[in-house]
Enzyme design. Structure first.
Site, PDB file in Angstrom:
ATOM      1  N   ASP A 139      48.303  47.686  44.355  1.00  0.00           N
ATOM      2  CA  ASP A 139      48.079  48.722  45.377  1.00  0.00           C
ATOM      3  C   ASP A 139      46.973  49.659  44.883  1.00  0.00           C
ATOM      4  O   ASP A 139      46.591  49.612  43.709  1.00  0.00           O
ATOM      5  CB  ASP A 139      49.374  49.498  45.647  1.00  0.00           C
ATOM      6  CG  ASP A 139      49.868  50.275  44.426  1.00  0.00           C
ATOM      7  OD1 ASP A 139      51.015  50.066  43.977  1.00  0.00           O
ATOM      8  OD2 ASP A 139      49.065  51.077  43.867  1.00  0.00           O
TER       9      ASP A 139
ATOM     10  N   HIS B 276      45.645  42.829  37.292  1.00  0.00           N
ATOM     11  CA  HIS B 276      46.170  41.740  38.124  1.00  0.00           C
ATOM     12  C   HIS B 276      45.526  41.718  39.510  1.00  0.00           C
ATOM     13  O   HIS B 276      46.038  41.067  40.429  1.00  0.00           O
ATOM     14  CB  HIS B 276      47.694  41.848  38.250  1.00  0.00           C
ATOM     15  CG  HIS B 276      48.395  41.559  36.956  1.00  0.00           C
ATOM     16  ND1 HIS B 276      49.714  41.885  36.746  1.00  0.00           N
ATOM     17  CD2 HIS B 276      47.969  40.982  35.804  1.00  0.00           C
ATOM     18  CE1 HIS B 276      50.060  41.530  35.512  1.00  0.00           C
ATOM     19  NE2 HIS B 276      49.033  40.981  34.924  1.00  0.00           N
TER      20      HIS B 276
END
Ligand code: BV8
Length: 241
Positions: free
Chosen positions: A98, A117
């Site tokens: 996010d 990631h």
């Protein structure tokens, strides 16, 4: 604790939980009865791309509906104020895809968030390798803005793929006086091994988590509780200390 100058911070899903983004363990690691490991892999994408596109389109939409919380804002404040105060550096590495850390930080010169990631709000073209900021869905194979090929995939590091910017991360771990892990279960490698690298290099290690993580025994110190409480208190301590 020795004089602290260089800090490396690793965050996980727990730092975004109070913003309304479920953690992996929350859902028992499941999505639509699919093990996360079965939708977040190159094999799953090859086998059933629509399933994987739906998984990420749904989560990308969710990210656009939530806001950074007090933990994100406190870490952004530390990134802005620590260098001048200490003469040292702060590296913020997140496993989260996010953009809540980034939104809390805003455009702060020199400070950034390392997404080891990947990111929901980025699309990666497997034809021309371009990465493009992306907020819409990918399931209808939209053309790549750079080369026009319908070859966009989520810019996410799937299981079995090499995480991003590992050289920079390990270089910072080697220089760290303090390693802090926030809101992560320590279940996924290589991130779960950072505490040991930092400890081996002489850093003091601190865990801030709702409950003891799988790697809690590797930490010199642990404070357990919600990130929106533990993180602002710790940052205040560092900046007042
Ligand atoms: C690789 C993107 C090799 C996708 C993700 C060594 C041993 C065993 C296995 C391995 C190993 N080395 C590699 C592996 C395999 C694998 C792995 O680790 N598997 C695990 C399952 C055993 N690792 C990989 O595949 C990695 N790649 O090794 O490549 C390679 C080498 C050379 C060349 C090519 C390749 C890649 C791993 C990355 C996968 N992608 N994310 C997506 O998001 O969809 S991982 C994903 O899961 C997250 O990014 C994160 O990393 C992980 C979830 O963990 P957390 O974030 O910690 O979340 P979780 O829910 O588990 O825990 C939340 C915590 O917060 C809890 O502790 C809870 O108590 C706490 N909490 C909750 N609420 C709060 C809170 N804390 C504070 N406040 C609150 N309010």
């Amino acid at each position: 604790m020795e004089q602290v100058r260089n800090i490396v911070i690793l965050t996980g899903a727990g730092v975004s939980a109070e913003s309304g983004i479920g953690t992996f363990r929350d859902a028992g690691g499941l999505w639509e009865n699919h093990r996360v490991e079965d939708v977040a892999t190159p094999e799953a994408f090859a086998r059933d791309p629509d399933l994987v596109f739906r998984f990420y389109d749904m989560r990308r939409e969710q990210v656009l509906e939530v806001e950074p919380n007090a933990a994100h804002h406190a870490l952004a404040r530390l990134q802005r104020e620590w260098p001048a105060r200490s003469g040292g550096a702060v590296m913020l590495v997140t496993q989260n895809v996010d953009d809540l850390h980034d939104r809390a930080l805003g455009a702060s010169d020199g400070a950034e968030v390392i997404h080891m990631h990947g990111e929901h709000l980025s699309a990666w073209c497997t034809a021309c390798d371009a990465r493009t900021r992306w907020t819409a869905s990918l399931i209808d194979s939209p053309p790549c803005p750079s080369c026009g090929a319908p070859a966009l995939r989520p810019d996410i590091v799937w299981f079995g793929e090499m995480p991003y910017r590992m050289d920079e991360i390990f270089a910072a771990l080697e220089e760290a006086d303090l390693f802090v892990s926030i809101g992560t279960s320590g279940a996924v490698y290589p991130a779960a091994g950072f505490v040991r690298t930092a400890a081996d290099m002489g850093a003091h290690t601190l865990e801030l988590n709702l409950q003891p993580s799988q790697g809690t025994d590797w930490f010199d110190e642990a404070r357990h509780g919600p990130a929106t409480q533990t993180v602002p208190a710790w940052v205040e301590e560092m900046l007042q200390g």
